[in-house]
Write a protein that holds these residues in place. Sequence first.
Motif, PDB file in Angstrom:
ATOM      1  N   LYS A   1       0.841  -1.207   0.000  1.00  0.00           N
ATOM      2  CA  LYS A   1       0.000   0.000   0.000  1.00  0.00           C
ATOM      3  C   LYS A   1       0.872   1.253   0.000  1.00  0.00           C
ATOM      4  CE  LYS A   1      -3.636   2.391   2.582  1.00  0.00           C
ATOM      5  NZ  LYS A   1      -3.081   3.685   2.254  1.00  0.00           N
ATOM      6  N   TRP A   2       1.920   1.244   0.810  1.00  0.00           N
ATOM      7  CA  TRP A   2       2.815   2.392   0.850  1.00  0.00           C
ATOM      8  C   TRP A   2       3.492   2.603  -0.500  1.00  0.00           C
ATOM      9  CZ3 TRP A   2       5.736   1.333   6.111  1.00  0.00           C
ATOM     10  CH2 TRP A   2       4.843   1.515   7.177  1.00  0.00           C
ATOM     11  N   ILE A   3       3.836   1.520  -1.191  1.00  0.00           N
ATOM     12  CA  ILE A   3       4.473   1.652  -2.503  1.00  0.00           C
ATOM     13  C   ILE A   3       3.525   2.350  -3.470  1.00  0.00           C
ATOM     14  CG2 ILE A   3       5.283   0.351  -4.511  1.00  0.00           C
ATOM     15  CD1 ILE A   3       6.545  -1.627  -2.474  1.00  0.00           C
ATOM     16  N   VAL A   4       2.254   1.991  -3.420  1.00  0.00           N
ATOM     17  CA  VAL A   4       1.264   2.661  -4.276  1.00  0.00           C
ATOM     18  C   VAL A   4       1.157   4.135  -3.896  1.00  0.00           C
ATOM     19  CG1 VAL A   4      -1.198   2.788  -4.829  1.00  0.00           C
ATOM     20  CG2 VAL A   4      -0.054   0.560  -4.726  1.00  0.00           C
ATOM     21  N   ASP A   5       1.143   4.426  -2.608  1.00  0.00           N
ATOM     22  CA  ASP A   5       0.954   5.799  -2.135  1.00  0.00           C
ATOM     23  C   ASP A   5       2.190   6.683  -2.285  1.00  0.00           C
ATOM     24  OD1 ASP A   5      -1.585   5.040  -1.405  1.00  0.00           O
ATOM     25  OD2 ASP A   5      -1.124   4.833   0.736  1.00  0.00           O
ATOM     26  N   TYR A   6       3.397   6.097  -2.147  1.00  0.00           N
ATOM     27  CA  TYR A   6       4.617   6.901  -2.049  1.00  0.00           C
ATOM     28  C   TYR A   6       5.637   6.632  -3.149  1.00  0.00           C
ATOM     29  CZ  TYR A   6       2.947   8.031   2.614  1.00  0.00           C
ATOM     30  OH  TYR A   6       2.199   8.464   3.673  1.00  0.00           O
ATOM     31  N   ARG A   7       5.244   5.909  -4.193  1.00  0.00           N
ATOM     32  CA  ARG A   7       6.199   5.620  -5.276  1.00  0.00           C
ATOM     33  C   ARG A   7       6.724   6.934  -5.840  1.00  0.00           C
ATOM     34  NH1 ARG A   7       7.272   1.356  -8.756  1.00  0.00           N
ATOM     35  NH2 ARG A   7       5.582   0.123  -7.864  1.00  0.00           N
ATOM     36  N   PRO A   8       8.053   7.044  -5.947  1.00  0.00           N
ATOM     37  CA  PRO A   8       8.608   8.287  -6.494  1.00  0.00           C
ATOM     38  C   PRO A   8       8.238   8.443  -7.964  1.00  0.00           C
ATOM     39  CG  PRO A   8      10.371   6.711  -5.978  1.00  0.00           C
ATOM     40  CD  PRO A   8       9.072   6.102  -5.544  1.00  0.00           C
ATOM     41  N   ASP A   9       8.053   9.680  -8.388  1.00  0.00           N
ATOM     42  CA  ASP A   9       7.679   9.961  -9.769  1.00  0.00           C
ATOM     43  C   ASP A   9       8.813   9.664 -10.733  1.00  0.00           C
ATOM     44  OD1 ASP A   9       5.167  10.811  -8.981  1.00  0.00           O
ATOM     45  OD2 ASP A   9       5.819  12.883  -8.736  1.00  0.00           O
ATOM     46  N   GLU A  10      10.047   9.909 -10.294  1.00  0.00           N
ATOM     47  CA  GLU A  10      11.197   9.734 -11.156  1.00  0.00           C
ATOM     48  C   GLU A  10      12.249   8.925 -10.437  1.00  0.00           C
ATOM     49  OE1 GLU A  10      13.733  12.920 -13.057  1.00  0.00           O
ATOM     50  OE2 GLU A  10      11.704  13.592 -13.501  1.00  0.00           O
ATOM     51  N   ALA A  11      12.832   7.936 -11.108  1.00  0.00           N
ATOM     52  CA  ALA A  11      13.865   7.091 -10.496  1.00  0.00           C
ATOM     53  C   ALA A  11      15.241   7.720 -10.595  1.00  0.00           C
ATOM     54  CB  ALA A  11      13.868   5.717 -11.153  1.00  0.00           C
ATOM     55  N   GLY A  12      15.430   8.719 -11.443  1.00  0.00           N
ATOM     56  CA  GLY A  12      16.728   9.344 -11.598  1.00  0.00           C
ATOM     57  C   GLY A  12      17.471   8.752 -12.767  1.00  0.00           C
ATOM     58  N   SER A  13      18.669   9.239 -12.997  1.00  0.00           N
ATOM     59  CA  SER A  13      19.461   8.734 -14.114  1.00  0.00           C
ATOM     60  C   SER A  13      19.888   7.294 -13.845  1.00  0.00           C
ATOM     61  CB  SER A  13      20.685   9.625 -14.328  1.00  0.00           C
ATOM     62  OG  SER A  13      21.585   9.460 -13.247  1.00  0.00           O
ATOM     63  N   GLY A  14      20.208   6.570 -14.911  1.00  0.00           N
ATOM     64  CA  GLY A  14      20.547   5.149 -14.801  1.00  0.00           C
ATOM     65  C   GLY A  14      21.682   4.858 -13.841  1.00  0.00           C
ATOM     66  N   GLN A  15      22.809   5.489 -14.024  1.00  0.00           N
ATOM     67  CA  GLN A  15      23.967   5.220 -13.169  1.00  0.00           C
ATOM     68  C   GLN A  15      23.703   5.677 -11.738  1.00  0.00           C
ATOM     69  OE1 GLN A  15      27.648   6.980 -14.441  1.00  0.00           O
ATOM     70  NE2 GLN A  15      28.862   5.776 -13.019  1.00  0.00           N
ATOM     71  N   GLN A  16      23.103   6.836 -11.577  1.00  0.00           N
ATOM     72  CA  GLN A  16      22.796   7.329 -10.229  1.00  0.00           C
ATOM     73  C   GLN A  16      21.809   6.407  -9.537  1.00  0.00           C
ATOM     74  OE1 GLN A  16      24.349   9.799  -8.638  1.00  0.00           O
ATOM     75  NE2 GLN A  16      23.196   9.280  -6.819  1.00  0.00           N
ATOM     76  N   ALA A  17      20.819   5.913 -10.272  1.00  0.00           N
ATOM     77  CA  ALA A  17      19.842   4.995  -9.697  1.00  0.00           C
ATOM     78  C   ALA A  17      20.517   3.696  -9.266  1.00  0.00           C
ATOM     79  CB  ALA A  17      18.724   4.710 -10.703  1.00  0.00           C
ATOM     80  N   ASP A  18      21.471   3.207 -10.078  1.00  0.00           N
ATOM     81  CA  ASP A  18      22.201   1.994  -9.713  1.00  0.00           C
ATOM     82  C   ASP A  18      23.008   2.204  -8.437  1.00  0.00           C
ATOM     83  OD1 ASP A  18      21.227   0.664 -11.932  1.00  0.00           O
ATOM     84  OD2 ASP A  18      23.049   0.947 -13.138  1.00  0.00           O
ATOM     85  N   LEU A  19      23.668   3.339  -8.343  1.00  0.00           N
ATOM     86  CA  LEU A  19      24.451   3.647  -7.148  1.00  0.00           C
ATOM     87  C   LEU A  19      23.553   3.779  -5.919  1.00  0.00           C
ATOM     88  CD1 LEU A  19      27.005   6.236  -8.575  1.00  0.00           C
ATOM     89  CD2 LEU A  19      27.468   3.876  -7.875  1.00  0.00           C
ATOM     90  N   THR A  20      22.410   4.394  -6.107  1.00  0.00           N
ATOM     91  CA  THR A  20      21.465   4.557  -5.007  1.00  0.00           C
ATOM     92  C   THR A  20      20.966   3.203  -4.521  1.00  0.00           C
ATOM     93  OG1 THR A  20      20.782   6.713  -5.821  1.00  0.00           O
ATOM     94  CG2 THR A  20      19.269   5.607  -4.324  1.00  0.00           C
ATOM     95  N   ARG A  21      20.620   2.316  -5.466  1.00  0.00           N
ATOM     96  CA  ARG A  21      20.158   0.972  -5.099  1.00  0.00           C
ATOM     97  C   ARG A  21      21.237   0.208  -4.346  1.00  0.00           C
ATOM     98  NH1 ARG A  21      17.609   1.184 -10.034  1.00  0.00           N
ATOM     99  NH2 ARG A  21      19.336   0.153 -11.102  1.00  0.00           N
TER     100      ARG A  21
END
Length: 89
Positions: free
Chosen positions: A38-58
């Motif tokens: 439920k929280w994922i539906v409510d709070y999913r971010p609109d943008e994941a960010g750039s590919g490399q930055q998203a990988d580093l964040t994960r």
Amino acid sequence: MKHTEDFKREAVRIALGSGLSRTRVASDLGIGKSTLAKWIVDYRPDEAGSGQQADLTRENERLHLENRILREEREILKKATEFCAGQKA
């Protein structure tokens, strides 16, 4: 237990970016899988960010979670060692 908005957003961030199953993330955070969904539906971010930055964040999120789990396991082992040492005396 009422969770803060920050806690919910952080839970969603971990669930979406850690590479761990949602069941595992929910269990590690002490919440139900349906609550996390439920929280994922409510709070999913609109943008994941750039590919490399998203990988580093994960990867960073995964390492933070792994570090927390390892600290908890270490504390359990410390307590078990102390208990066993007390039984031998």
